[in-house]
Design an enzyme around this catalytic site. Structure first.
Site, PDB file in Angstrom:
ATOM      1  N   GLU A  85     -30.051  14.300  38.090  1.00  0.00           N
ATOM      2  CA  GLU A  85     -28.792  14.979  37.809  1.00  0.00           C
ATOM      3  C   GLU A  85     -28.289  15.712  39.057  1.00  0.00           C
ATOM      4  O   GLU A  85     -29.017  16.529  39.614  1.00  0.00           O
ATOM      5  CB  GLU A  85     -28.991  15.977  36.657  1.00  0.00           C
ATOM      6  CG  GLU A  85     -29.370  15.281  35.352  1.00  0.00           C
ATOM      7  CD  GLU A  85     -30.078  16.195  34.349  1.00  0.00           C
ATOM      8  OE1 GLU A  85     -30.109  17.420  34.560  1.00  0.00           O
ATOM      9  OE2 GLU A  85     -30.626  15.658  33.364  1.00  0.00           O
ATOM     10  N   PHE A 105     -35.267  21.114  36.355  1.00  0.00           N
ATOM     11  CA  PHE A 105     -36.219  22.207  36.149  1.00  0.00           C
ATOM     12  C   PHE A 105     -37.367  21.626  35.327  1.00  0.00           C
ATOM     13  O   PHE A 105     -37.127  20.826  34.416  1.00  0.00           O
ATOM     14  CB  PHE A 105     -35.580  23.370  35.382  1.00  0.00           C
ATOM     15  CG  PHE A 105     -34.621  24.195  36.205  1.00  0.00           C
ATOM     16  CD1 PHE A 105     -35.027  25.384  36.795  1.00  0.00           C
ATOM     17  CD2 PHE A 105     -33.315  23.773  36.385  1.00  0.00           C
ATOM     18  CE1 PHE A 105     -34.143  26.138  37.554  1.00  0.00           C
ATOM     19  CE2 PHE A 105     -32.428  24.521  37.146  1.00  0.00           C
ATOM     20  CZ  PHE A 105     -32.834  25.713  37.738  1.00  0.00           C
ATOM     21  N   ASP A 122     -38.963  22.706  33.000  1.00  0.00           N
ATOM     22  CA  ASP A 122     -38.781  22.968  31.579  1.00  0.00           C
ATOM     23  C   ASP A 122     -38.078  21.799  30.869  1.00  0.00           C
ATOM     24  O   ASP A 122     -38.278  21.586  29.677  1.00  0.00           O
ATOM     25  CB  ASP A 122     -37.949  24.236  31.395  1.00  0.00           C
ATOM     26  CG  ASP A 122     -38.410  25.352  32.309  1.00  0.00           C
ATOM     27  OD1 ASP A 122     -38.991  26.324  31.815  1.00  0.00           O
ATOM     28  OD2 ASP A 122     -38.217  25.246  33.545  1.00  0.00           O
ATOM     29  N   HIS A 149     -36.280  28.154  32.259  1.00  0.00           N
ATOM     30  CA  HIS A 149     -36.048  27.659  33.627  1.00  0.00           C
ATOM     31  C   HIS A 149     -37.129  28.153  34.582  1.00  0.00           C
ATOM     32  O   HIS A 149     -36.896  28.253  35.780  1.00  0.00           O
ATOM     33  CB  HIS A 149     -34.678  28.111  34.150  1.00  0.00           C
ATOM     34  CG  HIS A 149     -33.520  27.378  33.556  1.00  0.00           C
ATOM     35  ND1 HIS A 149     -33.125  27.550  32.249  1.00  0.00           N
ATOM     36  CD2 HIS A 149     -32.673  26.457  34.085  1.00  0.00           C
ATOM     37  CE1 HIS A 149     -32.069  26.780  32.007  1.00  0.00           C
ATOM     38  NE2 HIS A 149     -31.778  26.101  33.099  1.00  0.00           N
ATOM     39  N   ILE A 197     -38.474  18.725  31.263  1.00  0.00           N
ATOM     40  CA  ILE A 197     -39.321  17.540  31.121  1.00  0.00           C
ATOM     41  C   ILE A 197     -39.694  17.313  29.653  1.00  0.00           C
ATOM     42  O   ILE A 197     -40.055  16.203  29.265  1.00  0.00           O
ATOM     43  CB  ILE A 197     -40.601  17.710  31.976  1.00  0.00           C
ATOM     44  CG1 ILE A 197     -41.278  16.361  32.190  1.00  0.00           C
ATOM     45  CG2 ILE A 197     -41.577  18.665  31.372  1.00  0.00           C
ATOM     46  CD1 ILE A 197     -40.539  15.474  33.111  1.00  0.00           C
ATOM     47  N   SER A 227     -29.341  13.364  31.044  1.00  0.00           N
ATOM     48  CA  SER A 227     -30.040  12.504  30.077  1.00  0.00           C
ATOM     49  C   SER A 227     -31.486  12.326  30.530  1.00  0.00           C
ATOM     50  O   SER A 227     -31.869  11.272  31.032  1.00  0.00           O
ATOM     51  CB  SER A 227     -29.371  11.126  30.011  1.00  0.00           C
ATOM     52  OG  SER A 227     -28.013  11.221  29.651  1.00  0.00           O
ATOM     53  N   GLU A 228     -32.283  13.370  30.359  1.00  0.00           N
ATOM     54  CA  GLU A 228     -33.630  13.325  30.931  1.00  0.00           C
ATOM     55  C   GLU A 228     -34.470  12.173  30.383  1.00  0.00           C
ATOM     56  O   GLU A 228     -35.201  11.521  31.126  1.00  0.00           O
ATOM     57  CB  GLU A 228     -34.353  14.658  30.699  1.00  0.00           C
ATOM     58  CG  GLU A 228     -33.852  15.813  31.578  1.00  0.00           C
ATOM     59  CD  GLU A 228     -32.583  16.457  31.062  1.00  0.00           C
ATOM     60  OE1 GLU A 228     -32.143  16.096  29.937  1.00  0.00           O
ATOM     61  OE2 GLU A 228     -32.015  17.315  31.763  1.00  0.00           O
TER      62      GLU A 228
END
Lengths: 317, 324
Positions: free
Chosen positions: B29, B83, B85, B129, B87, B59-60
Site C-alpha cells: 500500500e 504496520f 498489526d 499500530h 498482518i 487489501s492485505e
C-alpha cells in the site's frame, strides 16, 4: 467447438476417479476428509480444455476434477489421496491439497476463498514476466461470502490482469443454501467491479468449453479479468459421509437428469458417434483408474523423514 | 562505506535486488508513488516502474495471497504490510498458504517471498499500530523470521531474505528507521540464522533483538560502571535462531537474561529460556530471566507507553537479579 470425445473422456476419468474414492473412503483406504465433485465434471473439463501448458489454476477443497483436468497423472493423484510416498505431494497434502506445480496446478485448497488471491498472483506473474499465460481460480457460490473474493476481483479489475474466475454454482455453501448466505448474485457482483460475466449451463460441457475459450482468448488479448458462472449440481454431500439432513431427498432424485456425462454421450450419439467408441472410452477410464489404485496400493506409505526434512529448502552446503 | 539511516539501508537492499533480479517485484500500500509510509521504497517506482513497484489497494489478504501465487509462478515478490498489526488481515495467506506450500505439495516448489513489516512502539501510535507480533510467525513451521537492529543488518538480512527460497518475514522496528549506521558498499552475504555479539562480556549474557539490542547495550554500559561486564547478543534472526552462539555465551557467563520489546508471555524469550534451561542447564548459575512488555495492549498516552515499554533500567535490574 472443443473435441467432444476428449471432453467426454476427461469427465469420465474424473467421475470414475471420484466414485472410486468414495468406495475407498468407505472401505477405510482413504483417510481424512474428501469432498467430491460428482455431477460437476463438465466445469473442470470444459474450463481446463481452454488452457495451455503455460497457464495456472488455483482450485478449491472440491478440487479433484480440476487437478485431473489440468493433467495431473492418475498414479500420483491416487497415491497422494491414499497417503502413499509416491503421491505427487508425498502423502503430506492429501485430497484437499492435490497439486501439480509443473502443470500450473497451484493446488486444491482447504481454505474457502484462498485460491482466488493465489490465482491473482499467478496472473500478476504472467503479466510481469511478459508471457501470454492466464490464471484461473475456481470457486464455489458459498465462497462469495469471503472477503478475499472481493479483494481479488477488485485488484484484478484495477490492474486488468489475465484472471478468469470460475464460479461452480451448485446452490450450496457447505451445509446451507447459498441464497441464505450471500446477498448478491454474480451478475450484480461482477457489474459492480465492471468485470464481464457470463452464465453457462455447467452441465453442458460444450457450453462451458466454449465460454472458457472465449474468456481465455479475451484474457490473452489483455482485455482484463472475466467471470464465468457455471450452474451445476453437487450430487453428493459437502464431504463424503455427510448425512445431508439439510437436503431434500427429492433434489437428489432429480439430479441424474442433469448428468453432464449422460448429456455429452447423448449429444455425441445424436451427432453420429458410434456407441461402441463411447463404451470403449468408459472402459478405458475405468481401467486407468483401477490401474492407478493398484499402483497406489502397492506403494510404500508416506515417508516421515522426507516430511520432517521437507519444511524448508535443503540448506546450501 | 556509507552512513545510512536504517530506512535508507532497506531502500538500498530493495534497489539492489530489483536491479540484479528481474523476477523481484515489490507490492504494498502506497509504496510506489508515495514512496512508502516510512520512505522505505522512496524513488524505487520511478526507477523500476509501476509494474515492478506496485501500489496496491488497501487489501492485505489480497496482497499477501497474490504474493504467494506470484512466488509459486516464478517471481520473487517482496510484499509490504504497512504496520505489523495489519498482518492479522493476511494470516491465511501467510500461515496456511505460504508457510505450508513446500511441505504440503511434497517439495514440488517453495514460496520465495518476503513480507516486510514494521513493528514496535514509542510513537504513541496506539494499540493497533505498535504491536510486536513476531512470535506468532516463529511458531509456524515453514516461515523464517528476521529482525535487524542496525542499518547494516537491515540491508544484509533483507538481501538474504529476498535470496531465500522460502517465505521470510522481515520485521523492521519503526523506532529504529531513523537510526544511522555504517553500511559497506558490497557487504558479504549474511546467512539467516546467525547472531552477532554486539558487546562482549564475561559476567552475564543478554540476548535481544530489534530495538531491545540497544536497550541491552545501554544496560551493559550502566552495569560496567559497577564492574559487571554483560555480553549482548543480537539475535538478528528469530526463526531459525542461533542456539549455538547463545549457548556458547552462556557457557562463559553462566547467567542469562533475554530482552524483547514484545509482550513477555509466550514470546521469543520464552522459547530461548526453555531451550537454554534444557541444553544449557549445567551452565546456569542463576535463573534465566526475561524482560518484555507486560500483558496489556500497547497504550497510546506517552506516559503509559513509557511505563509499558521495556528499557535499559529493567534489563540492568534483571541482570543484577540473576547475578544475586
Amino acid at each position: 467447438m472443443s473435441d467432444p470425445i476428449a471432453l467426454f473422456r476427461m469427465m469420465l476419468t474424473i467421475r470414475e476417479a471420484e466414485l472410486a474414492l468414495a468406495r475407498l473412503f468407505a472401505d477405510g483406504e482413504v483417510p481424512g476428509f474428501i469432498h467430491l465433485s460428482v455431477g460437476q465434471e463438465a466445469v473442470a473439463a470444459g474450463v481446463c480444455a481452454a488452457l495451455g501448458p503455460q497457464d495456472s489454476v488455483a482450485s478449491t477443497h472440491r478440487g479433484h476434477g480440476h487437478a485431473l483436468a489440468r493433467g495431473m497423472a492418475l498414479e500420483g493423484f491416487f497415491a497422494e489421496v491414499m497417503a502413499k510416498s509416491t503421491g505427487l505431494c508425498g502423502g503430506r497434502g492429501g485430497s484437499m491439497h492435490v497439486a501439480d506445480l509443473k502443470r500450473g496446478m497451484l493446488g486444491a485448497n482447504g481454505i474457502v476463498g484462498a485460491g482466488p488471491p493465489i490465482a491473482l498472483g499467478a496472473a500478476l506473474a504472467h503479466r510481469t514476466r511478459g508471457t501470454d499465460g492466464v490464471a484461473v481460480a475456481f470457486f464455489g457460490d458459498g465462497a462469495l461470502a469471503e472477503g478475499t473474493m472481493h479483494e481479488t476481483l477488485n485488484m484484478a479489475a484495477i490492474w486488468r490482469l489475465p484472471l478468469l474466475l470460475v464460479c461452480e454454482n451448485n446452490g450450496w455453501a457447505e451445509f446451507s443454501r447459498s441464497d441464505t448466505q450471500v446477498a448478491v448474485n454474480l451478475p450484480a457482483w461482477t457489474a459492480a467491479y465492471g468485470v464481464p460475466h457470463v452464465e453457462v449451463d455447467g452441465n453442458d460441457v460444450q457450453a462451458v468449453a466454449t465460454a472458457a475459450a472465449d474468456a481465455v482468448a479475451g484474457l490473452r488479448r489483455g482485455e482484463g479479468p472475466r467471470v464465468i458462472e457455471a450452474r451445476t449440481h453437487r450430487w453428493r454431500g459437502h464431504y463424503e459421509g455427510d448425512p445431508q439432513r439439510y437436503r431434500d431427498p427429492e433434489e437428489a432424485s432429480r439430479m441424474a437428469e442433469h448428468d453432464p456425462i449422460a448429456r455429452a454421450r447423448a449429444a455425441m450419439i445424436a451427432a453420429g458417434a458410434a456407441a461402441a467408441t463411447l463404451d470403449a472410452a468408459e472402459a478405458e477410464a475405468r481401467d486407468a483408474v483401477a490401474a492407478a489404485i493398484a499402483a497406489a496400493r502397492a506403494a510404500p506409505p508416506a515417508d516421515w523423514m522426507a516430511a520432517l526434512n521437507g519444511v524448508y529448502a535443503p540448506a546450501e552446503v | 562505506m556509507a552512513e545510512l539511516r536504517m530506512v535508507q539501508a532497506v531502500n538500498r537492499a530493495l534497489a539492489e535486488a530489483l536491479a540484479e533480479d528481474p523476477t523481484v517485484i515489490l507490492l504494498g500500500e502506497d509504496i510506489g508513488a508515495a514512496g512508502g509510509p516510512f520512505g522505505a521504497t522512496r524513488g524505487l517506482q520511478e526507477k523500476f516502474g509501476p509494474d515492478r513497484v506496485r501500489d496496491t489497494p488497501i487489501s492485505e489478504a489480497g496482497i499477501v495471497g497474490a504474493a504467494v501465487g506470484a512466488a509459486l509462478s516464478g517471481l520473487k515478490p517482496v510484499a509490504e504490510i504497512m504496520f505489523m498489526d495489519f498482518i492479522t488481515l493476511a494470516m491465511d495467506a501467510l500461515v496456511n498458504q505460504a508457510a505450508k506450500a513446500r511441505f504440503m505439495f511434497g517439495g514440488q516448489r517453495g514460496v520465495p517471498m518476503v513480507l516486510r513489516t514494521p513493528h514496535g512502539g514509542g510513537l504513541s501510535a496506539g494499540p493497533q499500530h505498535s504491536q510486536c507480533l513476531e512470535a506468532w510467525f516463529c511458531h509456524i513451521p515453514g516461515l523464517k523470521v528476521v529482525c535487524p537492529a542496525t542499518p547494516a543488518d537491515a540491508h544484509a538480512l533483507l538481501r538474504a531474505a529476498i535470496a531465500d527460497p522460502d517465505p521470510v518475514v522481515v520485521v523492521e522496528n519503526k523506532a529504529l528507521y531513523a537510526m544511522k549506521g555504517e553500511v559497506e558498499d558490497a557487504p558479504a552475504p549474511l546467512p539467516i540464522g546467525r547472531a552477532r555479539i554486539a558487546r562482549p562480556g564475561r559476567d552475564a549474557t543478554i540476548v535481544a533483538y530489534g530495538a531491545a539490542v540497544h536497550w541491552a547495550t545501554e544496560a551493559a554500559t550502566a552495569l560496567a560502571q559497577d564492574g559487571i561486564e554483560a555480553e549482548v547478543i543480537d539475535l538478528r534472526s528469530l526463526q531459525p535462531w542461533d542456539e549455538a552462539t547463545v549457548l556458547d555465551s552462556l557457557s562463559r557467563t553462566h547467567h542469562l537474561v533475554i530482552a524483547q520489546e514484545a509482550v513477555e508471555a509466550f514470546g521469543v524469550g520464552a522459547e530461548i529460556a526453555a531451550r537454554m534451561a534444557d541444553i544449557g542447564f549445567d551452565e546456569l548459575d542463576g535463573p534465566i530471566l526475561r524482560v518484555g512488555a507486560p500483558f496489556t495492549p500497547v497504550p497510546f498516552a506517552k506516559e503509559l507507553e513509557r511505563a509499558y515499554r521495556p528499557d535499559a533500567a529493567r534489563i540492568a535490574a534483571a541482570v543484577r537479579r540473576t547475578l544475586d
